[in-house]
Design an enzyme around this catalytic site. Structure first.
Site, PDB file in Angstrom:
ATOM      1  N   LYS A  88      46.611  37.799  35.792  1.00  0.00           N
ATOM      2  CA  LYS A  88      47.980  37.288  35.680  1.00  0.00           C
ATOM      3  C   LYS A  88      48.728  37.859  34.476  1.00  0.00           C
ATOM      4  O   LYS A  88      49.948  37.945  34.482  1.00  0.00           O
ATOM      5  CB  LYS A  88      47.967  35.764  35.635  1.00  0.00           C
ATOM      6  CG  LYS A  88      47.669  35.151  36.990  1.00  0.00           C
ATOM      7  CD  LYS A  88      48.111  33.712  37.065  1.00  0.00           C
ATOM      8  CE  LYS A  88      47.999  33.178  38.478  1.00  0.00           C
ATOM      9  NZ  LYS A  88      46.579  32.921  38.875  1.00  0.00           N
ATOM     10  N   GLU A 110      56.919  28.702  35.811  1.00  0.00           N
ATOM     11  CA  GLU A 110      56.331  27.545  36.473  1.00  0.00           C
ATOM     12  C   GLU A 110      54.825  27.733  36.434  1.00  0.00           C
ATOM     13  O   GLU A 110      54.336  28.854  36.362  1.00  0.00           O
ATOM     14  CB  GLU A 110      56.798  27.472  37.934  1.00  0.00           C
ATOM     15  CG  GLU A 110      55.950  28.289  38.927  1.00  0.00           C
ATOM     16  CD  GLU A 110      55.992  29.790  38.704  1.00  0.00           C
ATOM     17  OE1 GLU A 110      56.905  30.290  38.026  1.00  0.00           O
ATOM     18  OE2 GLU A 110      55.084  30.483  39.229  1.00  0.00           O
ATOM     19  N   SER A 378      39.262  38.962  40.130  1.00  0.00           N
ATOM     20  CA  SER A 378      40.594  38.754  39.540  1.00  0.00           C
ATOM     21  C   SER A 378      40.542  38.012  38.216  1.00  0.00           C
ATOM     22  O   SER A 378      41.401  38.185  37.360  1.00  0.00           O
ATOM     23  CB  SER A 378      41.487  38.006  40.522  1.00  0.00           C
ATOM     24  OG  SER A 378      40.852  36.818  40.965  1.00  0.00           O
TER      25      SER A 378
HETATM   26  C1  LIG Z   1      46.083  32.588  40.068  1.00  0.00           C
HETATM   27  C2  LIG Z   1      44.823  33.267  40.387  1.00  0.00           C
HETATM   28  C3  LIG Z   1      44.575  33.810  41.662  1.00  0.00           C
HETATM   29  C4  LIG Z   1      45.487  33.640  42.823  1.00  0.00           C
HETATM   30  O1  LIG Z   1      46.758  34.199  42.697  1.00  0.00           O
HETATM   31  P1  LIG Z   1      47.188  35.532  43.443  1.00  0.00           P
HETATM   32  O2  LIG Z   1      48.650  35.601  43.151  1.00  0.00           O
HETATM   33  O3  LIG Z   1      46.883  35.401  44.887  1.00  0.00           O
HETATM   34  O4  LIG Z   1      46.436  36.651  42.820  1.00  0.00           O
HETATM   35  C5  LIG Z   1      43.396  34.505  41.855  1.00  0.00           C
HETATM   36  N1  LIG Z   1      42.489  34.649  40.869  1.00  0.00           N
HETATM   37  C6  LIG Z   1      42.684  34.133  39.630  1.00  0.00           C
HETATM   38  C7  LIG Z   1      41.633  34.328  38.604  1.00  0.00           C
HETATM   39  C8  LIG Z   1      43.852  33.428  39.342  1.00  0.00           C
HETATM   40  O5  LIG Z   1      44.050  32.925  38.121  1.00  0.00           O
END
Ligand SMILES: *Cc1c(COP(=O)(O)O)cnc(C)c1O
Length: 420
Positions: A88, A110, A378
């Site tokens: 993010k 948000e 992610s």
């Molecule tokens: C917020 C988040 C997601 C999901 O959000 P996307 O916009 O679909 O990427 C996925 N993995 C992590 C670690 C997150 O913090």
């Protein structure tokens, strides 16, 4: 990279907002395009990506996992090694840098579970911007560790008391603030959704993930069969997939939250389930989990980041035309994947990312050994101790919390001496 056609991806996308928000959105689109054509801006972005976020993030060969599963080679893009612990920050830094270039000094965002709020607060701290984060009152209570982190980064967390007091109410409140303060303020939206130009902009700032992977995979001569990412709003998946969208391979697989099962309210499957429909919500047209009256349906997932009722319009379009394959993983499969990659690779997946890990565990054994699959981790799982510990070690965790509370109460006089 499949940019939108005037804000639309096929039939999805657009800019369905009140008149007062048209001008700030139009201005943002113009300024974003200018910035992306400005070598000085791109250089500044690259420097901060390298020195502050810690890019590029590694591509790890998961050797033991591969040997155990006995099929395709598994590679993990360690996006969780980015500063603040997840992807993010790529978007938050990009948008905050853009806001600074536009002369905006006040940033609003948000947040639901708090991850996007933390990333935006950190980016604002780094870049010297004022930061206000709108967060549903219910979420503020549930997500204290993230609220504390945001405040440490100097952000002001504004609890939202309207509606269900969760994410969608926080989005509405942020939109209202932006409409009232368009000249001083930029609204950092947290995923690849919302009205144009946000889906294009968020994909662009997240595409650093895919661009690195493309280079890393080609340096190693990998024969990549599939890329796998978890999908909430869609920012990590679309950024990971971006440089491959216009090519016929590899397969692009997005994994939604299967929750506890396929029934209504038991998951957050917008594309892989059968409960979603076309709709217009919060400024854009896409696929949503809605009831007969067009109201958002409740969703369920063990991961806080995958339970939004909507999905980015580009993902909806690419799902519809078949370029992205959508599937889901259950809560229990995601928990198993956390354990599997922790034990065998020394890598702790975030609960969200573990949905992609679970799909890799299913897919790898069905493919030949000369093929590679790449999983986007992610985020890292440190943030999830309040979810994983009660599952893996319930009695010990409860004991720990009780004794922590006792310790806190006994030392209240010490903690009163404020450090702030
Ligand atoms: C917020 C988040 C997601 C999901 O959000 P996307 O916009 O679909 O990427 C996925 N993995 C992590 C670690 C997150 O913090």
């Amino acid at each position: 990279m499949a940019h939108s056609d005037n804000g639309f991806f096929g039939q999805f996308g657009g800019k369905y907002v009140a008149e007062v928000l048209r001008r700030p959105l139009d201005e943002l689109e113009v300024e974003f395009k200018k910035a992306m054509a400005d070598a000085d801006f791109l250089k500044e972005l690259e420097t901060i990506q390298k020195d502050y976020i810690g890019r590029e993030t590694p591509l790890l060969y998961a050797k033991t996992a591969t040997e155990i599963l006995g099929g395709a080679q598994i590679y993990i893009k360690l996006e969780g090694l980015a500063n603040t612990g997840a992807h993010k920050i790529n978007n938050a830094i990009g948008q905050c840098l853009l806001a600074k270039r536009m002369g905006k000094k006040r940033i609003i965002a948000e947040t639901g579970a708090g991850q996007h709020g933390v990333a935006t607060a950190a980016a604002c701290a780094k870049l010297g911007l004022e930061c206000i984060v709108y967060m549903g009152e219910v979420d503020v209570r549930r997500q204290q560790p993230n609220v504390a982190a945001m405040e440490m980064y100097g952000a002001k967390v504004h609890p939202v008391t309207s509606g269900s007091r969760t994410l969608k109410d926080a989005v509405n409140e942020a939109m209202r603030d932006w409409a009232a303060n368009p000249d001083s303020t930029h609204y950092v939206l947290g995923s690849a959704l919302g009205p144009a130009p946000f889906p294009d902009m968020v994909r662009q700032f997240q595409s650093v993930i895919g661009n690195e992977v493309k280079r890393q995979a080609s340096e190693r001569n990998l024969d990549v069969e599939a890329l796998i990412a978890c999908c909430g709003g869609g920012s990590n998946s679309i950024g990971f997939f971006a440089p491959f969208i216009d090519e016929v391979s590899p397969r692009l697989i997005a994994v939604e939250a299967g929750g506890i099962g396929p029934g209504p309210g038991e998951n957050a499957c917008r594309m892989s389930g059968n409960a979603s429909r076309d709709g217009i919500l919060q400024g854009y047209k896409s696929r949503f989990l809605l009831d007969e009256d067009g109201q958002a349906l409740p969703t369920r997932s063990i991961s806080a980041g995958l339970d939004y009722c909507g999905i980015g319009p580009q993902l909806a379009d690419l799902g519809k035309n078949g370029r992205i394959e959508f599937t889901s993983a259950l809560d229990t499969e995601a928990l198993d994947a956390v354990k599997f990659f922790a034990k065998n690779e020394g890598v702790l997946f975030a609960m969200e990312s573990a949905h992609a890990g679970a799909q890799a565990i299913k897919l790898a054994p069905t493919l030949p050994k000369n093929k590679a699959i790449i999983v986007n981790m992610s985020g890292r799982g440190d943030k999830d101790i309040f979810i994983t510990c009660p599952v893996f070690r319930p009695a010990e965790w409860k004991q720990f919390l009780v004794s922590e509370l006792k310790r806190l109460e006994e030392n209240e006089d010490i903690h009163d001496a404020s450090l702030m």
